[in-house]
Design an enzyme around this catalytic site. Sequence first.
Site, PDB file in Angstrom:
ATOM      1  N   TRP A  50      -4.765  -0.296 -22.130  1.00 18.72           N
ATOM      2  CA  TRP A  50      -3.904  -0.353 -23.853  1.00 18.72           C
ATOM      3  C   TRP A  50      -4.934  -1.391 -24.416  1.00 18.72           C
ATOM      4  O   TRP A  50      -4.633  -1.253 -25.883  1.00 18.72           O
ATOM      5  CB  TRP A  50      -3.431  -0.055 -23.368  1.00 18.72           C
ATOM      6  N   HIS A  51      -4.601  -2.807 -23.868  1.00 20.54           N
ATOM      7  CA  HIS A  51      -5.221  -3.769 -24.026  1.00 20.54           C
ATOM      8  C   HIS A  51      -6.292  -4.007 -24.402  1.00 20.54           C
ATOM      9  O   HIS A  51      -6.179  -5.030 -25.579  1.00 20.54           O
ATOM     10  CB  HIS A  51      -4.649  -4.937 -23.151  1.00 20.54           C
ATOM     11  N   GLY A  52      -7.430  -3.483 -23.996  1.00 23.02           N
ATOM     12  CA  GLY A  52      -8.272  -3.021 -24.902  1.00 23.02           C
ATOM     13  C   GLY A  52      -9.743  -2.877 -24.168  1.00 23.02           C
ATOM     14  O   GLY A  52      -9.271  -2.431 -22.889  1.00 23.02           O
TER      15      GLY A  52
ATOM     16  N   PHE B 150      -5.696  -6.501 -29.519  1.00 25.16           N
ATOM     17  CA  PHE B 150      -5.949  -5.798 -29.053  1.00 25.16           C
ATOM     18  C   PHE B 150      -5.314  -4.252 -29.525  1.00 25.16           C
ATOM     19  O   PHE B 150      -5.077  -3.162 -28.917  1.00 25.16           O
ATOM     20  CB  PHE B 150      -4.729  -6.344 -27.691  1.00 25.16           C
TER      21      PHE B 150
END
Length: 462
Positions: free
Chosen positions: A316-318, A462
């Site tokens: 999800w963050h990247g 992000f």
Amino acid sequence: MVFSSIEFIFRFLVIFFIVYNIAPKSIRNLVILFASLTFYAFGEPKYVVLMVGSIIVNHLLTLKMVNSDHRKRWAAIALIFDISMLGIFKYTNFFVENINMIAGHEIIKYVHITLPIGISFYTFQIMSYVIDAYRGKFEVEKSILPFATYVSMFPQLIAGPIVNYREVRNELKRRRTTRKDLEAGAVAFTVGLAYKVILANQIGTLWNSVQTVGVYGMSTPMAWIGAWSYSFQLLFDFAGYSMMAIGLGRMMGFYFPVNFADPYISKSATEFWRRWHITLGRWFRDYVYIPLGGNRKGKKRMIFNLFVVWALTGLWHGASWNFVLWGILFFVILIVEKMFLLQFLEKHVIISRLYMLVLIPVSWMIFAITDIKQALLYIARMFFVPISGMVDIDTKEILVKYLGQYWWLLLICIICATPLPMAILDKYYNKYVTKIVLLVLFWISIYLILVSAENPFLYFRF
């Protein structure tokens, strides 16, 4: 447009609150919606259509879902649409890159696509709305306006907190902003602005300076100073943004959930993730971990469920393997804590503090440095491990220089990472000296915004 900008504070925000407060209460949601779309258009004009399209599609599918005998089918269609939008715009090139790497040559061309700002946040809010509506948590509105206002609300549109619809549903229908709300909101915004501009931006220059030395030229003490400077930058950048969002919401009559609770004073990784980015952890708990069975189906199933949650949290963050590795690292650590380590840490406070003083900056290096090899080399330097190709430079002189320039800022960051500053603010909230200090912090922040060349929010990417 970012919150910590002259355009936002002295133009957008002033015009918005003038229009918002003179507008009849019956159209204030419309004012918020128009302002939010305008706010988003400043940064991503072409992707306003994408967000509006997602709102319309999900509203229509949710209405169809609640009025149909095939609720599960329509809920699945809505969620597939949302995940597809996130996947296409955020992960397309990640999959292309890995397919080409496995093949050994380019079999699929890269797609020229820009990541829409905030898509991870507003997509998660939309999905929570669809899932909660499917579960019957609230009665779905026939009008699209409340839902559109909820999704696009500019205070938390770009980087959270991730708000559930049921948390603001009543305020979307009727709300009243008192003088106390305005004051509390302004204070939260000012503190968040100071965290972002005075602390995060300034300590970020130390992290940038350490990076210029390079992993092959830095000493172990310098590596630790760099790691902790990034750790503080990330904390005050994101926590500052969340406080500003909460403050703006409060001034409009909304009560957004707290997103940070002094995470760096945690005594375990388990506690840390109850304090850091609370609304994201809550989202994965409510919509992934518990539906998968949580810890109700035995130890093996719990381990699998946690693996899924943390792999998804990292992704999800990247769209990069360093984020996946970062997520899996915490999965392993949390499993070890659950199995036996947590009881030991709870009994030995000093050891638990030292454990987290090491874990926090080490984990953030995997998060910060997208090249996994470089991240591991950096961590190696943190633990005195020699690496081939090291450059013989006078690191002691550079270290003394950086400490001479930034020791006071590091000390302030350490203090502000504890509950002490907010405890003092709460205790002396009504004192005139507190108002003066807040006013000084505000104008120092404005000055630094004016003289600073860069002022990005880290979590925007992000």
